[in-house]
Design a protein around this motif. Sequence first.
Motif, PDB file in Angstrom:
ATOM      1  N   THR A   1       0.803  -1.227   0.000  1.00 25.04           N
ATOM      2  CA  THR A   1       0.000   0.000   0.000  1.00 25.04           C
ATOM      3  C   THR A   1       0.841   1.287   0.000  1.00 25.04           C
ATOM      4  O   THR A   1       0.289   2.375  -0.019  1.00 25.04           O
TER       5      THR A   1
ATOM      6  N   ALA B   1      -7.052  -2.010  -1.951  1.00 25.33           N
ATOM      7  CA  ALA B   1      -8.203  -2.893  -2.188  1.00 25.33           C
ATOM      8  C   ALA B   1      -9.527  -2.142  -2.112  1.00 25.33           C
ATOM      9  O   ALA B   1     -10.532  -2.620  -2.637  1.00 25.33           O
TER      10      ALA B   1
ATOM     11  N   ARG C   1     -14.291 -12.878   8.378  1.00 28.20           N
ATOM     12  CA  ARG C   1     -13.409 -13.893   7.772  1.00 28.20           C
ATOM     13  C   ARG C   1     -14.206 -14.969   7.074  1.00 28.20           C
ATOM     14  O   ARG C   1     -13.897 -15.380   5.954  1.00 28.20           O
TER      15      ARG C   1
HETATM   16  N1  LIG Z   1      -0.738 -12.480  12.150  1.00 26.58           N
HETATM   17  C1  LIG Z   1      -1.302 -13.625  12.466  1.00 26.58           C
HETATM   18  O1  LIG Z   1      -0.928 -14.271  13.443  1.00 26.58           O
HETATM   19  C2  LIG Z   1      -2.409 -14.192  11.588  1.00 26.58           C
HETATM   20  C3  LIG Z   1      -3.061 -15.364  11.963  1.00 26.58           C
HETATM   21  C4  LIG Z   1      -4.022 -15.901  11.103  1.00 26.58           C
HETATM   22  C5  LIG Z   1      -4.336 -15.270   9.909  1.00 26.58           C
HETATM   23  N2  LIG Z   1      -3.703 -14.102   9.585  1.00 26.58           N
HETATM   24  C6  LIG Z   1      -4.035 -13.481   8.290  1.00 26.58           C
HETATM   25  O2  LIG Z   1      -3.202 -14.071   7.306  1.00 26.58           O
HETATM   26  C7  LIG Z   1      -2.915 -13.101   6.285  1.00 26.58           C
HETATM   27  C8  LIG Z   1      -1.409 -12.956   6.138  1.00 26.58           C
HETATM   28  O3  LIG Z   1      -0.863 -12.556   7.382  1.00 26.58           O
HETATM   29  P1  LIG Z   1       0.417 -11.612   7.433  1.00 26.58           P
HETATM   30  O4  LIG Z   1       0.869 -11.639   8.837  1.00 26.58           O
HETATM   31  O5  LIG Z   1       1.359 -11.963   6.344  1.00 26.58           O
HETATM   32  O6  LIG Z   1      -0.259 -10.221   7.115  1.00 26.58           O
HETATM   33  P2  LIG Z   1       0.455  -8.784   6.923  1.00 26.58           P
HETATM   34  O7  LIG Z   1       1.924  -8.898   7.113  1.00 26.58           O
HETATM   35  O8  LIG Z   1      -0.296  -7.809   7.751  1.00 26.58           O
HETATM   36  O9  LIG Z   1       0.163  -8.493   5.372  1.00 26.58           O
HETATM   37  C9  LIG Z   1      -1.072  -8.040   4.913  1.00 26.58           C
HETATM   38  C10 LIG Z   1      -0.884  -7.451   3.533  1.00 26.58           C
HETATM   39  O10 LIG Z   1      -2.127  -6.895   3.100  1.00 26.58           O
HETATM   40  C11 LIG Z   1      -1.909  -5.568   2.604  1.00 26.58           C
HETATM   41  N3  LIG Z   1      -3.112  -4.776   2.827  1.00 26.58           N
HETATM   42  C12 LIG Z   1      -3.726  -4.503   4.008  1.00 26.58           C
HETATM   43  N4  LIG Z   1      -4.826  -3.739   3.789  1.00 26.58           N
HETATM   44  C13 LIG Z   1      -4.890  -3.521   2.446  1.00 26.58           C
HETATM   45  C14 LIG Z   1      -5.771  -2.798   1.582  1.00 26.58           C
HETATM   46  N5  LIG Z   1      -6.832  -2.129   2.052  1.00 26.58           N
HETATM   47  N6  LIG Z   1      -5.516  -2.796   0.260  1.00 26.58           N
HETATM   48  C15 LIG Z   1      -4.466  -3.464  -0.245  1.00 26.58           C
HETATM   49  N7  LIG Z   1      -3.601  -4.160   0.502  1.00 26.58           N
HETATM   50  C16 LIG Z   1      -3.805  -4.188   1.832  1.00 26.58           C
HETATM   51  C17 LIG Z   1      -0.724  -5.051   3.397  1.00 26.58           C
HETATM   52  O11 LIG Z   1      -0.107  -3.991   2.691  1.00 26.58           O
HETATM   53  P3  LIG Z   1       1.271  -3.299   3.217  1.00 26.58           P
HETATM   54  O12 LIG Z   1       2.343  -4.280   2.872  1.00 26.58           O
HETATM   55  O13 LIG Z   1       1.401  -2.043   2.467  1.00 26.58           O
HETATM   56  O14 LIG Z   1       1.083  -3.123   4.690  1.00 26.58           O
HETATM   57  C18 LIG Z   1       0.143  -6.314   3.467  1.00 26.58           C
HETATM   58  O15 LIG Z   1       0.906  -6.461   2.312  1.00 26.58           O
HETATM   59  C19 LIG Z   1      -3.637 -11.810   6.691  1.00 26.58           C
HETATM   60  O16 LIG Z   1      -4.905 -11.782   6.114  1.00 26.58           O
HETATM   61  C20 LIG Z   1      -3.760 -11.992   8.194  1.00 26.58           C
HETATM   62  O17 LIG Z   1      -4.838 -11.238   8.723  1.00 26.58           O
HETATM   63  C21 LIG Z   1      -2.754 -13.563  10.392  1.00 26.58           C
END
Ligand SMILES: NC(=O)c1ccc[n+]([C@@H]2O[C@H](COP(=O)([O-])OP(=O)(O)OC[C@H]3O[C@@H](n4cnc5c(N)ncnc54)[C@H](OP(=O)(O)O)[C@@H]3O)[C@@H](O)[C@H]2O)c1
Length: 355
Positions: free
Chosen positions: A82, A102, A185
């Motif tokens: 973003t 998005a 979700r």
């Molecule tokens: N963290 C946990 O323990 C956990 C557990 C279960 C599931 N999850 C889910 O699994 C997925 C991957 O996790 P992660 O830790 O890799 O997530 P992350 O590091 O927060 O990455 C999320 C990505 O989505 C992008 N994003 C967020 N809002 C957006 C928008 N409005 N438009 C376009 N792009 C957007 C972010 O952009 P930027 O790079 O610019 O920030 C980032 O690249 C996520 O959906 C998360 O919620 C996470």
Amino acid sequence: MEICRLPSQPAVIHLRQGQTAGIYSIKMPQFPPYIKCSLGDESSTKNPDSKNRMFILGMGFVGKFLAADLKSNGWEVTGTCTSTSGKTKLEEMGFHAHIFDANEPQQDVLDILKFHSHLLISVPPVLGVGDPMLRHKELLKERLKDGNLQWLGYLSSTGVYGDSGGALVDEEFPPNPTTELAKARIAAEEGWLHLACDGRVTAQIFRLGGIYGPGRSAVDTILKQEPLSKGQKMRFSRHYTSRIHVADICQALKASIQRPSPGKIYNVVDDDPAPREQVFKFARNLVEEKWPGHISPNNSAEEAKSLIPQGVSRGEKRVSNKRIKTELGVRLLYPTYESGLRSIIERMENPFRGK
Ligand SMILES: NC(=O)c1ccc[n+]([C@@H]2O[C@H](COP(=O)([O-])OP(=O)(O)OC[C@H]3O[C@@H](n4cnc5c(N)ncnc54)[C@H](OP(=O)(O)O)[C@@H]3O)[C@@H](O)[C@H]2O)c1
């Protein structure tokens, strides 16, 4: 240990008539009851270009890790973020990168999506909004249908199961989301499955436990010596927390690409759901063992424990990972938090050098 299933009598929704080439059969008894979708023969004509190209919507922690892994195996990877600074970093890592919001999807970026064989969605849902991408379903459907996409993976969360009172839950366990975000979700899972079906793409849902890995782990938190966030403190009250090392998420994703199974949902967690206080205690001991005398003696786990209100239920869920092992053949690199955290600290440079 018994797998817990609630009785259900799912209705059947036929989204498409057709034969062979993949049948969706997704049992989500509450949200939605049941989705059945055949990809039909059209899907088999979707691979005019044999080169593997992954498009990652939201190249965050998991996205970057997967991208690096695929790239080292000859894939071409494109990702979105973003911010301009994020884009520069991704480009420095050797990926094609695009700034993408998005909420207001840029058409030219969506057009690029069409030329990829695989799509991973990592953008989380937003409270009160839901999945921001799914508000633009029609734009997406067109790209999915007309392009080269064959496989779509949606990163979800084990949070959709809610609280099972400590029972072991597998993918057939009816989701029982208790928070607005967990409800969003489930709606997102459903939305992507329907969209993929309409676009004749094989879709998979991955319900991830708490993600950790190099740069994001209990060891990193202790080394930064930052106070725990409110969310982290609240999560200390849980008895079982499922977690997964990012390298094992990549293993599951790659295995699913090798063995696509339309509409399948996979829990992606390790073998050892454990209380966070135990994990933090272990991480603290690892740091003290490797770099004695550098971290302050106050024990953040104990501190956090004292913040847990008396009488809070510690009933939770333990999430089964049997399906990724039996159906995808995944052999976890880090089956326990101990093995995962050890590998992280072993590869770390001394953070105290020169201090
Ligand atoms: N963290 C946990 O323990 C956990 C557990 C279960 C599931 N999850 C889910 O699994 C997925 C991957 O996790 P992660 O830790 O890799 O997530 P992350 O590091 O927060 O990455 C999320 C990505 O989505 C992008 N994003 C967020 N809002 C957006 C928008 N409005 N438009 C376009 N792009 C957007 C972010 O952009 P930027 O790079 O610019 O920030 C980032 O690249 C996520 O959906 C998360 O919620 C996470």
